[in-house]
Each structure stands twice: as structure tokens, then as C-alpha cells.
Scaffold this active site. Structure first.
Site, PDB file in Angstrom:
ATOM      1  N   GLU A  82      -0.047  -7.191  -6.128  1.00  0.00           N
ATOM      2  CA  GLU A  82       1.090  -6.824  -6.986  1.00  0.00           C
ATOM      3  C   GLU A  82       1.575  -8.034  -7.780  1.00  0.00           C
ATOM      4  O   GLU A  82       2.753  -8.369  -7.786  1.00  0.00           O
ATOM      5  CB  GLU A  82       2.209  -6.223  -6.135  1.00  0.00           C
ATOM      6  CG  GLU A  82       1.747  -4.995  -5.386  1.00  0.00           C
ATOM      7  CD  GLU A  82       2.861  -4.243  -4.660  1.00  0.00           C
ATOM      8  OE1 GLU A  82       3.974  -4.771  -4.585  1.00  0.00           O
ATOM      9  OE2 GLU A  82       2.589  -3.131  -4.179  1.00  0.00           O
TER      10      GLU A  82
ATOM     11  N   GLU B 229      -3.346  -0.458  -0.833  1.00  0.00           N
ATOM     12  CA  GLU B 229      -2.098  -0.337  -0.058  1.00  0.00           C
ATOM     13  C   GLU B 229      -1.499   1.029  -0.303  1.00  0.00           C
ATOM     14  O   GLU B 229      -1.398   1.480  -1.456  1.00  0.00           O
ATOM     15  CB  GLU B 229      -1.128  -1.438  -0.468  1.00  0.00           C
ATOM     16  CG  GLU B 229       0.074  -1.527   0.442  1.00  0.00           C
ATOM     17  CD  GLU B 229       0.984  -2.693   0.083  1.00  0.00           C
ATOM     18  OE1 GLU B 229       0.471  -3.808  -0.169  1.00  0.00           O
ATOM     19  OE2 GLU B 229       2.202  -2.484   0.045  1.00  0.00           O
TER      20      GLU B 229
HETATM   21  C1  GAL Z   1       4.464  -3.313  -1.305  1.00  0.00           C
HETATM   22  C2  GAL Z   1       4.154  -4.771  -1.013  1.00  0.00           C
HETATM   23  C3  GAL Z   1       4.249  -5.061   0.471  1.00  0.00           C
HETATM   24  C4  GAL Z   1       5.501  -4.480   1.036  1.00  0.00           C
HETATM   25  C5  GAL Z   1       5.537  -3.012   0.775  1.00  0.00           C
HETATM   26  C6  GAL Z   1       6.727  -2.295   1.388  1.00  0.00           C
HETATM   27  O1  GAL Z   1       4.732  -3.096  -2.627  1.00  0.00           O
HETATM   28  O2  GAL Z   1       2.856  -5.077  -1.439  1.00  0.00           O
HETATM   29  O3  GAL Z   1       4.202  -6.445   0.698  1.00  0.00           O
HETATM   30  O4  GAL Z   1       6.579  -5.119   0.465  1.00  0.00           O
HETATM   31  O5  GAL Z   1       5.579  -2.830  -0.622  1.00  0.00           O
HETATM   32  O6  GAL Z   1       6.674  -0.937   1.073  1.00  0.00           O
END
Ligand code: GAL
Length: 837
Positions: free
Chosen positions: A465, A539
Site C-alpha cells: 500500500e 491482503e
Molecule cells: C491494511 C494494511 C495493514 C493493516 C490492515 C488493517 O490496509 O496493509 O497493515 O493496517 O489494513 O485492516
């Protein structure tokens, strides 16, 4: 008095590299024989790799006040300006001197994380740190000094001495015998310093490390201190440098394997040396399958050469998730006919392929990645995980049916990769920064060199991100990073975990596999637009839940454990997995997260200090969603019924009852009365609304007409006793091994009381000590390094560590009014790893 002996009572009071790999290289020819190796065993004194974990002293410094920071910076001079010797202001005791009395410093062994020993502070700016006071506003608790005094024998004169740090959080300065040796910025990248010139031979040597955790690398709990191993490596002047052996195996499914071994040899002496490398390839069973003897070549003084060797293995035992077969290369270096170095490198033989239409293939077989993202944080220890805990965590994830792990958002410790190699877990290995500056590339280079022999790693991730992920500038940065990865490895694709900016001019044009974070609605269109680019869910999920809780509670900071809660960008387990499972072009996905971690309490804040994203809590106790994944990721019949059935006061009220099951049909009963039967649909839970009355809630699961499983939730009596269950009842007496002991609060009939919150006191005696405690409660403010802990919804956890004395470890948990629980763990005789005395 409890036996919180080690840290608190007995012992306590309170890319750059000096030896950068040589550039010059020339390939040497070699011959292969498949006869058992004849290579003469090198004397064990040739190379020593000594663990430098034991016997440290620790003291907090101060980020603003030199007088509380051992005079560091008081005179305004840097170490370097004063010719390498630390300037010691008058009146300041010289901590660099061997005679300095450090008896009031805390005795610590590594790995060590001082942040979890700091009190919780209700300051919103500390939310990312799990409310432990680190940062510009907390100068008194953000600097740590580590001190270790050890002998270097006179006989070491002439050898090369290297200090290797696997990871220090962060901004560390290394001072050896009063000399500034170097510093390291990253909290995750390994680093090393050659201290041959600065050592005192036949004398005491003083190693100091000043660690500054004022600033962070990430937005999650990262710990503070020397939280990974430190090594002192001693070699002959002619040797293989750190990470100097690189093994690549190529195999076509069903065919022979070609193993290519590249060995860098450095000659750190003043004379040219005629050297050769003998590489013995050992099968998973430890028998030699090939011996490769290189033609000797002359390596000029202070130069390096690379030896390229190749072997064919006719019927290789492939590395896979189910059978993680590991080969190894035993490398012997000879100079002028004498053995001068010997080392062993583990590797695996497997093929990997990402396909834009059909996902991921391991050894020619399609494998859907059923992954989790994880930070390096566990109850009781913070970021300082003993090696065994890495295995414990991977075992829990495998038990859930998971086959893939993303090292979000940083490079992992080597032992985690060893655990993934040995237990069979695919890895997306991620660097901390998308960055092509010298610092960023140095971190990336160290990650790739350190980990490229691990067969478990199937893809490198160049960022998460990142603000520049969708820009032309981002694409340039990524191109430079990818070029470096390909030069150092070239056997794995690169990806980036992106949450916007796909396509266009950004990183999508550079990566080999497109990573998607969340944003399901963009995935199909992207696949249409980029039909030749493989895709993976780097993710997803971010489902939030608290173990054993079935109603949201904003005051306590708890979230119901039904699969319903998530922040706006995220989704339920059932939603993301159904989506991914239905799209063969996706290589699978990585749920955020396998385990809870400190910091990022979402959506609540104080008193909540931990995240709720874990499918398992911070101790590794499964939440209910664990069984959703187990049902649809695993390969055994699953029937999981929840919630618990202790709802005194809610008689007659409707309770949501869920079942996660992969059977055909489930019938629910309350006190023997059927509440109806429901057919199971793939990837979907079952739900009943049941009017509560105390007794027995039972689910029966059927395959066809055959009942194969049944599960009960019984209304229990009051808490009556404690039961202790170690994950292993026999561990190694090596000063490092641990057993994870679950403490369960049970009623008079031995049933776990699912709402019990009794205060437990732990005593550990004999051949071990208590390393830390936890209970999985994200709002708990009790200290992990203490002797007592409240149970949370019936459970608490104690990590018990073995000493180096074989014998019995007695563990007892007690609580007023409850029968105590005891267990004995055998600390079995073992040979501790060679360590600096
Ligand atoms: C994502 C991020 C993670 C964590 C997660 C929580 O966007 O990559 O590190 O913060 O959100 O939902």
C-alpha cells in the site's frame, strides 16, 4: 513468591557491512561424482558460528538527556569524529571499559523486547505501539543500551571475526571496545560488522549496542531492542562470506532436477590462495547424493571468486506443502590443499509457476493459496520470539488448513523461514520499504541474500500500500528494485500488495504478479484489462472478532466472534473466501491476519490495546472463524458449534447459534429436542436462532445419512479447578526451547468455563522458568512479564522456557477458591547450540 525467576527476580533489576562481498568472480569448472563423499572433514575449529544471545546487560538510556544516556552526545562529538573512540565526558563512567560495573543493569538474554515491559499509557498517539510509551514524547523509554563482555582467546588472532545481527529494532549503533563500528537503520534487515581489527585477543572485549526506537518503521507494534539472534562468527581468512552459498534447483515435474550451487569464496589475506570448493549434496535422509569437486583457482589477496557447480539428481524428493523434503549442501573450501572452511546450506527442490488464468502451481499441481498475513508478535514475548514459537505459530496455521504466509510488512527472521521450510508453508516474503535509495536497496539486497535458499518462499513482495504504487515514479522505483531481485535471485516472481492505482502507469507495469489488497469490486475488471498478468489477493479479510465474545462492547473494546464485523474496506471471511474460491485466475489470497497483534486496535481504541484481526488471538487460541477456514481450507471433516451455552439471565431470549461445517447436513438439538436440520452449502455457515434455556446444545453432522461428528456446548457449573496442558511435555534443555502451556478454568465436571475470568498465579520451578504470560484479551493491561494473569473467557497461556540443565520443569497455576493445576514438563538432555561463553 512466584518463580518468575529469570527476568525479574534472579537475574534482573528492573546496510552497512564492514565486509561487503567482493565484486570479482570467475566461474570454476567442476566434476561430479555420485559416490559417497570422500571430502575430508574439516577440523571443527575452521569455522565457528557462536550464538551471542546469553549473558547481556540492558539499561534504558535517554533520547533527550545525555546525562541519562551514559554521556552519549554530551560533548557534541560523534564517535567518528573522535577517531573511533567514544569520547567519555568527565564524570561519566565509561561503559565501554571492561571494568565498568554493570551490576545494576538488567540481566537479559536475547531475543529481547523491552517495549512489552513498559507500562501501558493511555495516549492516543501510542495506539500503533499497543500503548507502550515509545516515541519523541517518551525519550526516557525509547533508548536501550545493551552490553556484553566476553573473551576472545589469543588463538583467534589471524582469524576473521564477524558480528552478525539478525534484526534489531531499530536505529542501532554498535560500539566494540570503545570504537564506533557502524550503525543500522532498519528494524528488520539483518546486518553484520567485521570486528577483526577491533578485537582484543587474549583479553576481555566489550560490545555495546545503543538501540533507538524513537521512530518507527511501521504502523503496528514492532517491539524495541535486540529482538532477534546475534552471532559471533569466526573464520579462516579464506572463507565463504555470510549468505555466500546460493543453491538453485530446477525441476520438471516427474523429471530429474538440476541443482546449481554458486559459492562465493573470499580471500581476506595478503597472499594469493589456490582454492577449491567441494560441495556435497545430501538427501533429505542425510545421505550424499552428489559430490561436486571444483577445479582449484587462484584467488588474489583481498579478492573474491565465485564457484559455479551443477549436479543432476535423477529422482528428486520434491519439497511440497505435504512433504517438505529438504536437501542440503555441505560446502568445504580448501586453500593450498588444506580445509579452511565448512558450512551447510539447506534447500529444496520444487517448481513454481503463477498463471494468469489458472492461478498458482507447485510441482505442476494447482495449489490455491490459503494464506494469512502476520506480524511478528506473540503474547508473553512481544517481538522477541524464541525459535520454537515460530514453529508453534506455523503449526497452528497449518492445523487451520492454511498453506501460505505473508511476512507483512517486513523481512522475516531466518527461523520463521526455517519453520516454513520444514513444516511446508508457502511464503510471500516482503520487504519493509518500496524504495530504490541506497538504503532501500541495501535492505532489499539483505533480504534476498539472506532468504533466497528457502524453498518455502515462492514470491517476493516489494511493498505494501505504498503511496507511489500507482505513479510513474513508483514504477521506476519498482523497476530498480526488481532488477536487483532478479540479479540476486531470478528464480521467483515479484509482486506488490496494492490497494489502489492498479493498471495505469504504476507498479502494475513492473510486477510479475499483481497483488490486490481488498477491493473485490476491482478485481474482475483488472483481469479483463490485464489478461496476461497473474493475480493474488495479497491482503484481504480484516475481519474483526474477540475470542469467546458474542456481542459488541464498545466500552470494553470487544467484538462479536460471529463472522460479521469488519471495517469499511474489509469483509467477512465468508465473503472474501467465496469470492476468491470462485475465480480460478486468482492464485488465492492472504487473510489479514492469522494472529492478533499489538497495536492497531480497530475499530475501538483504549482500553483496547491489540488488534482484533486475528483468526487466532495473540496467544494462538482459535477464534470461531478458525473453524470456518478449517472447514473450507482443510481436508478433514469439521463441525464447530458456537457460541458457548452459559447465558444465565437470558432465559427465553433468542441466541444466534452458528455452525461451521464442511459435512453435508447438520441437525441441532437443545436438551434432546431437535431444532431442525440444515444442508451445508460450500463456503457458507449455518445459523439457527435458539431460545435460551440452560442445558446441552448439540450439533450432529452427517455425510449422506451417516452421522460422522457431534459437538456439544453445555451450560457449565461455576469455576472449580485449573487444568494445564502443555503443547509439548518434553522439550530440549538447551536454554532456548519453550513449551506453550494452556491454562483452562474448568467446573467440577471438568468442563471449560467459557466465561471465567479468574486471576491466576503461575509458579515455575526446576529446570526452567516462566518466559511470559498472555490471555488473548485485547483490552488486558496486565504485564506479560509477570507472575499472574487473569483468565480471559476460560483460558490463559504461559510460555515456559527450559534452562540448560536437564531435569523436570514443574508448572503450577493457582487461583483463590480453585483447585490448582499442575503439569511437569521434561527438559530432556540436549546439546545447546555453540554459544559465546
Ligand atoms: C491494511 C494494511 C495493514 C493493516 C490492515 C488493517 O490496509 O496493509 O497493515 O493496517 O489494513 O485492516
Amino acid at each position: 513468591m512466584n518463580n518468575w525467576t529469570r527476568r525479574d527476580l534472579l537475574k534482573n533489576s528492573i546496510a552497512a557491512s564492514a565486509a561487503v562481498a567482493g565484486q570479482g568472480s570467475s566461474a570454476a569448472t567442476q566434476s561430479q561424482s555420485t559416490a559417497p563423499a570422500q571430502a575430508a572433514a574439516a577440523p571443527s575449529t575452521v569455522r565457528e558460528r557462536l550464538l551471542l544471545d546469553f549473558g547481556w546487560r540492558f539499561h534504558l538510556g535517554h533520547a533527550d538527556d545525555p546525562s541519562k544516556d551514559f554521556g552519549y552526545g554530551r560533548s557534541g562529538e560523534t564517535f567518528a569524529k573522535s577517531g573511533g573512540i567514544i569520547p567519555v565526558p568527565r564524570g561519566t563512567p565509561d561503559i565501554t571499559h571492561a571494568n565498568f560495573d554493570d551490576s545494576v543493569w538488567q540481566k537479559v538474554d536475547l531475543p529481547h523486547d523491552w517495549a512489552i515491559e513498559l507500562p501501558f499509557v493511555n495516549d492516543r498517539s501510542l495506539s500503533d505501539h499497543g500503548f507502550h510509551p515509545l516515541g519523541r514524547n517518551y525519550p526516557a523509554t525509547s533508548i536501550g543500551w545493551y552490553r556484553r563482555v566476553f573473551d576472545i582467546p589469543a588463538s583467534d588472532l589471524g582469524r576473521r571475526l564477524l558480528l552478525e545481527f539478525d534484526g534489531v529494532y531499530r536505529n542501532s549503533i554498535v560500539i566494540f571496545n570503545g570504537h564506533y563500528i557502524g550503525d543500522n537503520f532498519s528494524g528488520y534487515a539483518p546486518f553484520r560488522f567485521d570486528v577483526t581489527d577491533h578485537a582484543s585477543y587474549g583479553a576481555r572485549n566489550v560490545l555495546l549496542v545503543r538501540v533507538d526506537a524513537t521512530l518507527g518503521d511501521g504502523w503496528f507494534y514492532e517491539g524495541a531492542g535486540i529482538y532477534r539472534h546475534v552471532w559471533l562468527t569466526k573464520t579462516n581468512p579464506v572463507h565463504v562470506p555470510q549468505w555466500g552459498t546460493f543453491v538453485r534447483a530446477e525441476v520438471q515435474p516427474g523429471g530429474p532436477a538440476t541443482v546449481r550451487v554458486t559459492t562465493e569464496v573470499r580471500n581476506e589475506s595478503d597472499a594469493t590462495k589456490n582454492c577449491r570448493v567441494v560441495s556435497r549434496i545430501l538427501s533429505p535422509a542425510g545421505t550424499a547424493v552428489a559430490t561436486l569437486t571444483a577445479t582449484p583457482i587462484a584467488i588474489p589477496a583481498w579478492a573474491s571468486r565465485e564457484f559455479e557447480q551443477q549436479a543432476e539428481i535423477a529422482s528428486p524428493a520434491l519439497w511440497s506443502i505435504e512433504q517438505p523434503n529438504l536437501y542440503s549442501v555441505e560446502t568445504s573450501v580448501e586453500a593450498a590443499g588444506s580445509p579452511v572452511d565448512q558450512s551447510q546450506t539447506s534447500f529444496g527442490i520444487r517448481s513454481i509457476r503463477f498463471d494468469a488464468n489458472n492461478g498458482f502451481f507447485l510441482n505442476g499441481q494447482h495449489v490455491e493459496m490459503k494464506g494469512t498475513c502476520n506480524h511478528q508478535d506473540h503474547a508473553g514475548v512481544g517481538a522477541a520470539l524464541p525459535d520454537r514459537l515460530q514453529y508453534y505459530r506455523i503449526e497452528r496455521l497449518k492445523e487451520m488448513g492454511s498453506n501460505a504466509y505473508r511476512t507483512s510488512h517486513n523481512q522475516p527472521t531466518p527461523e520463521l523461514m526455517d519453520a516454513c521450510d520444514k513444516l511446508g508453508m508457502l511464503v510471500m516474503c516482503e520487504t519493509r520499504m518500496m524504495d530504490s535509495t541506497p538504503e532501500g536497496l541495501s535492505q532489499l539486497e539483505r533480504m534476498v541474500r539472506c532468504h533466497r535458499n528457502h524453498p518455502s518462499i515462492v514470491i517476493w513482495s516489494l511493498g505494501n500500500e505504498e503511496p507511489e504504487q500507482g505513479t510513474e515514479r513508483g514504477a521506476r522505483i519498482e523497476t530498480t528494485m526488481k532488477r536487483l531481485v532478479n540479479r540476486l535471485d531470478g528464480s521467483r516472481p515479484v509482486t506488490q500488495a496494492m490497494n489502489y492505482g492498479w493498471g495505469g502507469k504504476g507498479a502494475s507495469n513492473v510486477v510479475d504478479v499483481q497483488g490486490f489488497n481488498y477491493n473485490h469490486d476491482r478485481i474482475d475488471q483488472f483481469h479483463k484489462d490485464y489478461p496476461n498478468l497473474p493475480m493474488v489477493g495479497s491482503e484481504t479479510a480484516s475481519t474483526v472478532s474477540t475470542r469467546g465474545i458474542y456481542a459488541n462492547d464498545a466500552v470494553k473494546g470487544y467484538l462479536r466472534a460471529y463472522d460479521t464485523e469488519h471495517p469499511q474496506w474489509a469483509s467477512e471471511a465468508e465473503v472474501w473466501w467465496k469470492f476468491y474460491d470462485a475465480r480460478p485466475f486468482l492464485a488465492g489470497g492472504f487473510a489479514w491476519t492469522g494472529f492478533d497483534y499489538r497495536g492497531e486496535p480497530t475499530p475501538y481504541s483504549w482500553p483496547c490495546v491489540n488488534s482484533h484481526f486475528g483468526i487466532l488471538d495473540l496467544c494462538g487460541f482459535p477464534k470461531d472463524n478458525f473453524f470456518y477456514y478449517q472447514a473450507w481450507w482443510g481436508n478433514k471433516p469439521v463441525l464447530h458449534l458456537f457460541p458457548h451455552w452459559n447465558w444465565a439471565g437470558k432465559e427465553g431470549q433468542e441466541i444466534e447459534v452458528w455452525v461451521h461445517s464442511n459435512l453435508d447436513r447438520v441437525e441441532l438439538f437443545l436438551n434432546g429436542q431437535s431444532l431442525g436440520s440444515q444442508n451445508v452449502t460450500r463456503n457458507i455457515h449455518l445459523m439457527w436462532k435458539v431460545k435460551y434455556s440452560a442445558g446441552i446444545l448439540e450439533a450432529k453432522g452427517f455425510k449422506g445419512n451417516q452421522q460422522v461428528l457431534a459437538e456439544r456446548r453445555e451450560t457449565t457449573g461455576a469455576a472449580a479447578a485449573l487444568v494445564l496442558r502443555p503443547d509439548r511435555a518434553r522439550i530440549a534443555a538447551d536454554g532456548e526451547d519453550v513449551s506453550v502451556v494452556t491454562a483452562e478454568v474448568v467446573d467440577a465436571q471438568g468442563r471449560q468455563v467459557p466465561v471465567a475470568d479468574n486471576a491466576l498465579t503461575f509458579r515455575v520451578s526446576g529446570s526452567g522458568w516462566l518466559l511470559g504470560l498472555g490471555n488473548g484479551d485485547p483490552s488486558c493491561h496486565e504485564m506479560d512479564k509477570a507472575g499472574s494473569r487473569q483468565a480471559f473467557n476460560g483460558l490463559a497461556m504461559a510460555i515456559v522456557q527450559a534452562s540448560k540443565q536437564a531435569g523436570e520443569i514443574h508448572v503450577e497455576a493457582s487461583s483463590p477458591g480453585l483447585a490448582s493445576g499442575t503439569v511437569t514438563i521434561a527438559a530432556a538432555p540436549s546439546t545447546p547450540r555453540p554459544a559465546v561463553p
